[in-house]
Design a protein around this motif. Structure first.
Motif, short mmCIF file in Angstrom:
data_model
loop_
_atom_site.label_atom_id
_atom_site.label_comp_id
_atom_site.label_asym_id
_atom_site.label_seq_id
_atom_site.Cartn_x
_atom_site.Cartn_y
_atom_site.Cartn_z
N PRO A 68 -16.50 -23.32 33.45
CA PRO A 68 -17.84 -23.74 33.10
C PRO A 68 -18.77 -23.61 34.29
CG PRO A 68 -16.46 -25.63 33.41
CD PRO A 68 -15.58 -24.43 33.51
N SER A 69 -20.01 -23.28 34.01
CA SER A 69 -20.98 -23.19 35.09
C SER A 69 -21.28 -24.58 35.62
CB SER A 69 -22.28 -22.57 34.57
OG SER A 69 -22.83 -23.37 33.53
N ASP A 70 -21.81 -24.63 36.84
CA ASP A 70 -22.21 -25.91 37.38
C ASP A 70 -23.52 -26.33 36.72
OD1 ASP A 70 -24.54 -24.97 39.31
OD2 ASP A 70 -22.88 -23.56 39.51
N LEU A 439 -14.69 -19.01 43.40
CA LEU A 439 -13.71 -18.18 42.70
C LEU A 439 -14.13 -17.84 41.27
CD1 LEU A 439 -10.37 -19.87 43.83
CD2 LEU A 439 -11.73 -18.12 44.99
N LEU A 440 -15.26 -18.34 40.83
CA LEU A 440 -15.69 -18.11 39.46
C LEU A 440 -16.34 -16.74 39.30
CD1 LEU A 440 -17.22 -21.55 38.46
CD2 LEU A 440 -14.84 -20.84 38.55
N PRO A 446 -21.92 -18.38 31.12
CA PRO A 446 -21.36 -19.64 31.63
C PRO A 446 -19.95 -19.87 31.12
CG PRO A 446 -23.62 -19.97 30.94
CD PRO A 446 -23.25 -18.57 30.53
N PRO A 447 -18.98 -19.96 32.01
CA PRO A 447 -17.59 -20.08 31.59
C PRO A 447 -17.18 -21.52 31.30
CG PRO A 447 -17.73 -19.77 33.95
CD PRO A 447 -19.12 -19.76 33.45
N ARG A 448 -15.97 -21.68 30.86
CA ARG A 448 -15.43 -22.97 30.48
C ARG A 448 -14.25 -23.32 31.39
NH1 ARG A 448 -11.22 -24.30 26.78
NH2 ARG A 448 -11.43 -26.39 25.86
N ARG A 509 -8.04 -30.88 28.76
CA ARG A 509 -9.29 -31.63 28.92
C ARG A 509 -10.33 -30.80 29.65
NH1 ARG A 509 -9.96 -37.29 28.64
NH2 ARG A 509 -12.21 -37.68 28.47
N GLU A 510 -11.51 -30.70 29.07
CA GLU A 510 -12.58 -29.91 29.67
C GLU A 510 -13.27 -30.72 30.77
OE1 GLU A 510 -16.41 -27.15 28.32
OE2 GLU A 510 -15.12 -28.11 26.82
N VAL A 511 -13.61 -30.04 31.85
CA VAL A 511 -14.30 -30.68 32.97
C VAL A 511 -15.47 -29.80 33.39
CG1 VAL A 511 -12.24 -31.85 33.81
CG2 VAL A 511 -12.78 -29.57 34.66
N THR A 512 -16.38 -30.40 34.14
CA THR A 512 -17.55 -29.69 34.66
C THR A 512 -17.63 -29.92 36.15
OG1 THR A 512 -18.75 -30.01 32.57
CG2 THR A 512 -20.06 -29.46 34.50
N ILE A 513 -17.98 -28.88 36.89
CA ILE A 513 -18.19 -29.04 38.33
C ILE A 513 -19.68 -29.05 38.61
CG2 ILE A 513 -16.01 -28.00 39.01
CD1 ILE A 513 -17.56 -25.40 39.61
#
Length: 541
Positions: A68-70, A439-440, A446-448, A509-513
């Motif tokens: 996911p994108s920041d 590393l993205l 926008p990735p996940r 579990r999905e997370v966001t940076i």
């Protein structure tokens, strides 16, 4: 969150070695060769779209996953411009540093139309100033924008010279002089909040540094220090809660104008010396055993007209830089036991948490003897996610005595994530962002990101330069990051272990940076800044 280590109350170092001693009979389990296995729980969206065109047997490792994108491009949520002028985001776009585009007079007679607050984050690896502008168009100060500047190293690097420590902040306070209008400086509060770096120095050295900082600000700068705690070591619980306030304030989930019943984010902050977790658990009143146990971990926060009951804890010694030291110390200890006549071939210690075929000279602290020595460590052919993760299982002290159940790790009470925060959003800050972001993919939508994706990234990084070339050959930024950091393998594996093994988030579990939101640094500083300007401040302007 407090510098204490929870109900178990055990010191970080000896616990790790006690556990290590108990598993010496299983050294082969840690260092022995294992057949690579495909990681489970990886979202199918991460699969190479061209995988069907190649031999599956030769495609064991997946390409760099889509994460996911920041939050940097998220639209602003914290102000409403009533003027036709655009909302300023910095002094360069601000038409009037003494005024605001939001109103022409303050909500409360006698209050300044705008005010500034200065928050200095004196962290373990560097110091940072956050210069905040607020307006008083409403009943409480409302944040407009931030000016940010940082310097290295941190105050703790000057342990033997408090005056030099104080002088290291001059470059930050001089920046504040450039931003804050002259007429507002004498009513601009400033605070210096030291975190885990100074906590670890001890009261004598840290006290001398803080006193020198206070004296220099009072003697050289016109800003206002409000009370004894304006230059102090921040309590760990406040550090985590203020970070939670910052994120949820900017994400429009806790302000008085936020949508009703807006879900809040859990905030996980990974610093150099400590890591914090703060979330708002929900308990099922129909279950007698489902309740929030009283203790320092429980934090009642009144904000935006609503009371939030938060769980918070700060793990001193589990920041990324200290986790590195713990891993190296444990690996060196095990290696010394395995090789009675020295460490491995040519005195080099094989370290499964360094990327394969990379090498690093590290400093090992012998707490018993009070000595530090340099040791050459190498990923050789043993470096890898699976073998490094077995070391992490020891470092995390998951089997520590849990006196107040349920526990996360290191014997610390934590309400079950699965039961009390099953669907809430998760925001990862600081070193989480710094290690994952480079590393993205740079040229995709926008990735996940899920917890399992961190394991995938760690697997790719730990396999060393051939794997880097396979996944990031066309990404100079990523290659530059990896080529100079053999411990990238350790860092990513520790982050995954912290989320999965420590806090017990599910792999899917999905997370966001995040690092910034609408030009504002995420972290505890804005939350503390809001509290800073929200207090009573009398000055002549």
């Amino acid at each position: 969150m407090g510098a204490g280590r929870g109900v178990a109350g055990k010191k970080f170092a000896w616990k790790k070695f006690a556990i290590a001693a108990g598993v010496l009979v299983g050294l082969v389990w840690v260092f022995g060769p294992r057949k690579d296995v495909t990681l489970g729980g990886v979202d199918p969206d991460f699969m190479n779209p061209d995988l069907s065109e190649v031999d599956y047997e030769t495609s064991i490792h997946m390409p760099a996953p889509t994460l996911p994108s920041d939050l940097e491009d998220r639209p602003p949520a914290h102000t409403t411009t009533t003027s036709s002028l655009p909302r300023p985001t910095s002094p360069a776009t601000d038409p009037d540093l003494l005024g605001t585009v939001h109103c022409t007079k303050p909500y409360t007679s006698g209050s300044p139309l705008v005010q500034y607050g200065l928050m200095i984050d004196a962290g373990s690896t560097g110091s940072r100033i956050h210069i905040y502008k607020f307006h008083n168009c409403g009943p409480s100060p409302t944040y407009e924008y931030e000016v940010f500047k940082q310097t290295h190293p941190g105050l703790s690097a000057f342990r033997e010279d408090p005056l030099e420590a104080a002088k290291s902040l001059d470059i930050l306070l001089d920046e504040a002089l450039d931003v804050v209008p002259t007429s507002l400086r004498k009513c601009t509060p400033v605070a210096v909040k030291a975190t885990a770096g100074l906590r670890l120095l001890g009261p004598e050295q840290s006290g001398a540094i803080l006193e020198a900082v206070r004296n220099r600000i009072e003697e050289k700068y016109p800003f206002v220090l409000q009370g004894e705690d304006s230059v102090a070591i921040m309590d760990g619980k406040d550090e985590g809660v203020y970070a939670w306030i910052t994120a949820n304030y900017l994400l429009d989930s806790i302000r008085a104008s936020s949508p009703k019943n807006a879900p809040t984010y859990a905030v996980l902050d990974l610093g150099g010396a400590s890591t914090q977790i703060v979330f708002e658990p929900t308990f099922d009143p129909s279950k007698s055993e489902s309740k929030f146990v009283e203790g320092d971990h429980k934090y009642e926060l009144k904000f935006g007209g609503k009371t939030h009951v938060l769980y918070q804890h700060s793990y001193l010694g589990y920041g990324l830089m200290h986790a590195r030291k713990s891993v190296h110390r444990l690996v060196e200890f095990i290696s010394s036991v395995r090789h009675a006549t020295g460490h491995g071939e040519n005195g080099v210690v094989p370290n499964p948490c360094l990327a394969r075929h990379t090498e690093r000279v590290v400093e090992i602290e012998d707490e018993r003897l009070g000595e530090t020595r340099k040791v050459t460590m190498s990923g050789m052919d043993v470096g890898g996610l699976e073998s490094c993760n077995r070391v992490m299982e020891l470092v995390m002290a998951k089997d520590a005595i849990c006196e107040l159940k349920p526990c996360s790790f290191d014997g610390v009470y934590q309400p079950s994530i699965l039961d009390t925060f099953p669907d809430g959003k998760i925001l990862l800050l600081s070193y989480f962002y710094d290690r994952i972001k480079p590393l993205l993919p740079k040229d995709t939508a926008p990735p996940r990101l899920t917890v399992s994706t961190l394991a995938t990234l760690a697997d790719q990084v730990c396999l060393g330069p051939p794997s880097w070339a396979e996944h990031w050959a066309n990404d100079p930024e990523a290659m530059a990051e990896l080529e100079d950091r053999p411990e990238y393998c350790l860092d990513l594996t520790f982050m995954h272990a912290l989320l999965r093994l420590g806090y017990e988030f599910a792999e899917e579990r999905e997370v966001t940076i995040g690092k910034q939101l609408d030009g504002t640094e995420l972290g505890w500083a804005l939350g503390a800044g809001i509290a800073l300007v929200g207090g009573e401040l009398k000055c002549d302007i």
